[in-house]
Structure formats: structure tokens, C-alpha cells
Design a protein around this motif. Structure first.
Motif, short mmCIF file in Angstrom:
data_model
loop_
_atom_site.label_atom_id
_atom_site.label_comp_id
_atom_site.label_asym_id
_atom_site.label_seq_id
_atom_site.Cartn_x
_atom_site.Cartn_y
_atom_site.Cartn_z
N SER A 194 0.82 -1.21 0.00
CA SER A 194 0.00 0.00 0.00
C SER A 194 0.86 1.26 0.00
N PHE A 195 1.96 1.24 0.75
CA PHE A 195 2.83 2.42 0.82
C PHE A 195 3.61 2.62 -0.48
N PHE A 196 4.34 1.60 -0.91
CA PHE A 196 5.30 1.76 -2.00
C PHE A 196 4.68 1.66 -3.39
N SER A 197 3.51 1.02 -3.50
CA SER A 197 2.88 0.89 -4.81
C SER A 197 1.74 1.88 -5.02
N LEU A 198 1.27 2.51 -3.93
CA LEU A 198 0.14 3.43 -4.07
C LEU A 198 0.39 4.77 -3.38
N LEU A 199 0.61 4.75 -2.07
CA LEU A 199 0.64 6.00 -1.30
C LEU A 199 1.85 6.87 -1.62
N VAL A 200 3.04 6.29 -1.67
CA VAL A 200 4.25 7.08 -1.94
C VAL A 200 4.28 7.61 -3.38
N PRO A 201 4.02 6.77 -4.40
CA PRO A 201 3.98 7.32 -5.77
C PRO A 201 2.92 8.39 -5.95
N SER A 202 1.77 8.20 -5.29
CA SER A 202 0.72 9.21 -5.36
C SER A 202 1.19 10.53 -4.74
N MET A 203 1.80 10.45 -3.58
CA MET A 203 2.30 11.65 -2.91
C MET A 203 3.34 12.37 -3.77
N HIS A 204 4.24 11.60 -4.36
CA HIS A 204 5.29 12.19 -5.20
C HIS A 204 4.69 12.92 -6.39
N GLU A 205 3.70 12.31 -7.03
CA GLU A 205 3.09 12.94 -8.21
C GLU A 205 2.32 14.20 -7.83
N ILE A 206 1.60 14.16 -6.73
CA ILE A 206 0.82 15.32 -6.29
C ILE A 206 1.75 16.48 -5.91
N ILE A 207 2.84 16.17 -5.20
CA ILE A 207 3.80 17.21 -4.81
C ILE A 207 4.46 17.81 -6.06
N THR A 208 4.80 16.95 -7.02
CA THR A 208 5.46 17.42 -8.25
C THR A 208 4.59 18.41 -9.01
N GLU A 209 3.30 18.15 -9.04
CA GLU A 209 2.37 18.98 -9.81
C GLU A 209 1.75 20.10 -8.98
N ALA A 210 2.10 20.18 -7.70
CA ALA A 210 1.42 21.13 -6.80
C ALA A 210 1.76 22.58 -7.13
N GLN A 211 0.73 23.41 -7.18
CA GLN A 211 0.91 24.85 -7.28
C GLN A 211 0.80 25.49 -5.90
N ASN A 212 -0.01 24.87 -5.05
CA ASN A 212 -0.14 25.28 -3.66
C ASN A 212 0.08 24.05 -2.80
N ILE A 213 1.25 23.93 -2.17
CA ILE A 213 1.62 22.71 -1.46
C ILE A 213 0.67 22.43 -0.31
N TYR A 214 0.15 23.49 0.33
CA TYR A 214 -0.75 23.28 1.46
C TYR A 214 -2.07 22.68 1.01
N LEU A 215 -2.60 23.18 -0.10
CA LEU A 215 -3.85 22.65 -0.63
C LEU A 215 -3.65 21.23 -1.16
N SER A 216 -2.56 21.00 -1.86
CA SER A 216 -2.29 19.67 -2.41
C SER A 216 -2.11 18.63 -1.31
#
Length: 259
Positions: A53-75
């Protein structure tokens, strides 16, 4: 999302689900399984599921959201909310559908059939979010290799299938019928995969949030359903060791198949 992804995701979930039947047929390998033996297998499976769950879903998801974030707090809030929704969905499902946790010491002739089926319903509930996670992973192949997640869920299905079979044998069913029932219950998993695949096909923008949601569903299954069943005051060290070994093994597989 192309038809090939849909087919591959469904097939992967189907195979992983049928592995539940492999666990069910393990009922023929021994005359009697002690609860301590099943607990260790389930603890190892819990560690595998946590890593998946962490390495195949949660961590990749977090990385992608942070990469595309315009507002880190909202993301960050959106990511956390998606995980929360995943947890909440399975929590509600557990409340709405009556089921019972496993309390048997070993399989024998004195396990109530109603309690057996209520417990089996609980395991069947797990299959939906697990299948959902597989479907989501195949819908997010741009970000993550879904193979390690499928392997992790398949490995986790073996002790669950065995537990199903043990419950039914204890309630008076034949070993063959118990094993075949485990196979049939495993078929719930591809149904969850279909939901995940179509959900991820709605829009490419929701893919990382779908991954976070699916990760949340798996976290709930592990923390609320598997671990409370297996941790005993007399065998806490062995239980913890099994969880860690499962987690480490799945971490290794994630790295290998992530290349």
C-alpha cells in the motif's frame, strides 16, 4: 485508458483472487492447523500489504501530487483527504454489512456455522478494496509498476483462503467444499478491480488521488481487520517479527519489480 489496460488489470485481479483458492486447498496439507500458525501467516501477509500500500500506491501518489502542486498546502490537504476517504469507505462498508471476527483456536467439529459465515463475510469484504487497489494500480501505470502490488495481494490471499477453509471445516463442511468456497470468494476481487479501472478512466487528473484513496482502503484492511485478529499477548514478539519480515520482503520485491 486503453482496452489493454482494462484487460490486464482484470486478469491480474482475477489471478490474485484465485490464489485465495490455493490457500483454501492448503487445508489438505495438514490434519489440523493451530491458530498460532495461521496468525503468523496472516501477520506476514499484513506486513506485505502494508509495504504494497505504501510503495505501490501512497508514496507514488504523494510524489506525483507534490510534483504537480501549485499550492503545497492545498495539495497536501487533498492527498490526506483522499486517503481519509479510502479509509472511510471501507469503514462504512464494515458497519453496514454484518460480520464477525475470527475467534477460533483451531479447526475442529464445534465451530458454529453462523459464526463461520459471518467471519467469511468479513474476509469477502476485504476482497473489494484489494481488487480496487489492483484496478487503480493498472490505471496508473504511468506512475507505478502494478506487478509488485499484485504479487503482494496474491501472497496475502493464501493465508486468508486457508482461514476461510478452516472456518468452514470447523463448522462441519467437507474439506473440498471449504476449498472450493475459498476459490469462489476470491472471485470478488476482480469485481473490485473493475470499479477501480473505470474510476481511473474518468480523468487523468484524478489518477494520483485514486491511488491515495486505494492506499487508504488497504491501510484500513490491515490495521482494522488483519492485525487485531492476530496479535495475542502471549505471542506479540513472534507476531511483530512476522509483520516486519513480510514488510521487508515486499519492500525488496517492490524495488526489484520497480526497475
Amino acid at each position: 485508458m486503453g482496452n489493454q489496460q482494462l484487460i490486464e488489470g482484470f486478469e491480474a485481479a482475477l489471478i490474485a483472487g484465485l490464489i485465495t483458492g490455493v490457500g483454501g486447498f492448503c487445508i489438505f496439507l495438514k490434519k489440523k492447523y493451530l491458530k498460532s500458525e495461521i496468525n503468523l501467516l496472516l501477520n506476514a501477509a499484513a506486513g506485505i500489504m502494508l509495504a504494497a500500500s505504501f510503495f505501490s500506491l501512497l508514496v507514488p501518489s504523494m510524489h506525483e501530487i507534490i510534483t504537480e502542486a501549485q499550492n503545497i498546502y492545498l495539495s497536501a490537504f487533498e492527498y490526506a483527504f483522499a486517503v481519509f476517504v479510502g479509509v472511510l469507505l471501507v469503514w462504512i462498508l464494515n458497519i453496514v454489512i454484518p460480520h464477525e471476527h475470527n475467534s477460533m483456536g483451531h479447526h475442529g467439529p464445534h465451530f458454529d456455522i453462523r459464526k463461520a459465515w459471518l467471519f467469511i463475510i468479513a474476509i469477502t469484504l476485504h476482497k473489494l478494496p484489494e481488487g480496487l487497489a489492483v484496478g487503480v494500480a493498472f490505471g496508473a501505470e504511468e506512475f507505478v509498476n502494478p506487478l509488485s502490488l499484485v504479487i503482494g495481494i496474491a501472497a496475502h490471499n493464501i493465508p486468508e483462503g486457508l482461514t476461510i477453509a478452516i472456518s468452514l471445516v470447523a463448522a462441519g463442511n467437507s474439506r473440498l467444499r471449504a476449498a472450493l468456497t475459498a476459490c469462489a470468494i476470491g472471485l470478488v476481487q476482480p469485481l473490485g478491480a473493475i470499479v477501480g479501472l473505470f474510476f481511473m478512466g474518468i480523468s487523468f487528473n484524478i489518477v494520483p488521488y485514486g491511488m491515495a484513496l486505494a492506499g487508504g482502503t488497504l491501510l484500513f484492511v490491515v490495521v482494522n481487520e488483519i492485525l487485531p485478529e492476530t496479535y495475542g499477548t502471549k505471542e506479540t514478539s513472534r507476531s511483530a517479527a512476522a509483520v516486519f519480515l513480510g514488510f521487508i520482503a515486499m519492500t525488496y520485491l517492490t524495488i526489484v519489480f520497480g526497475e
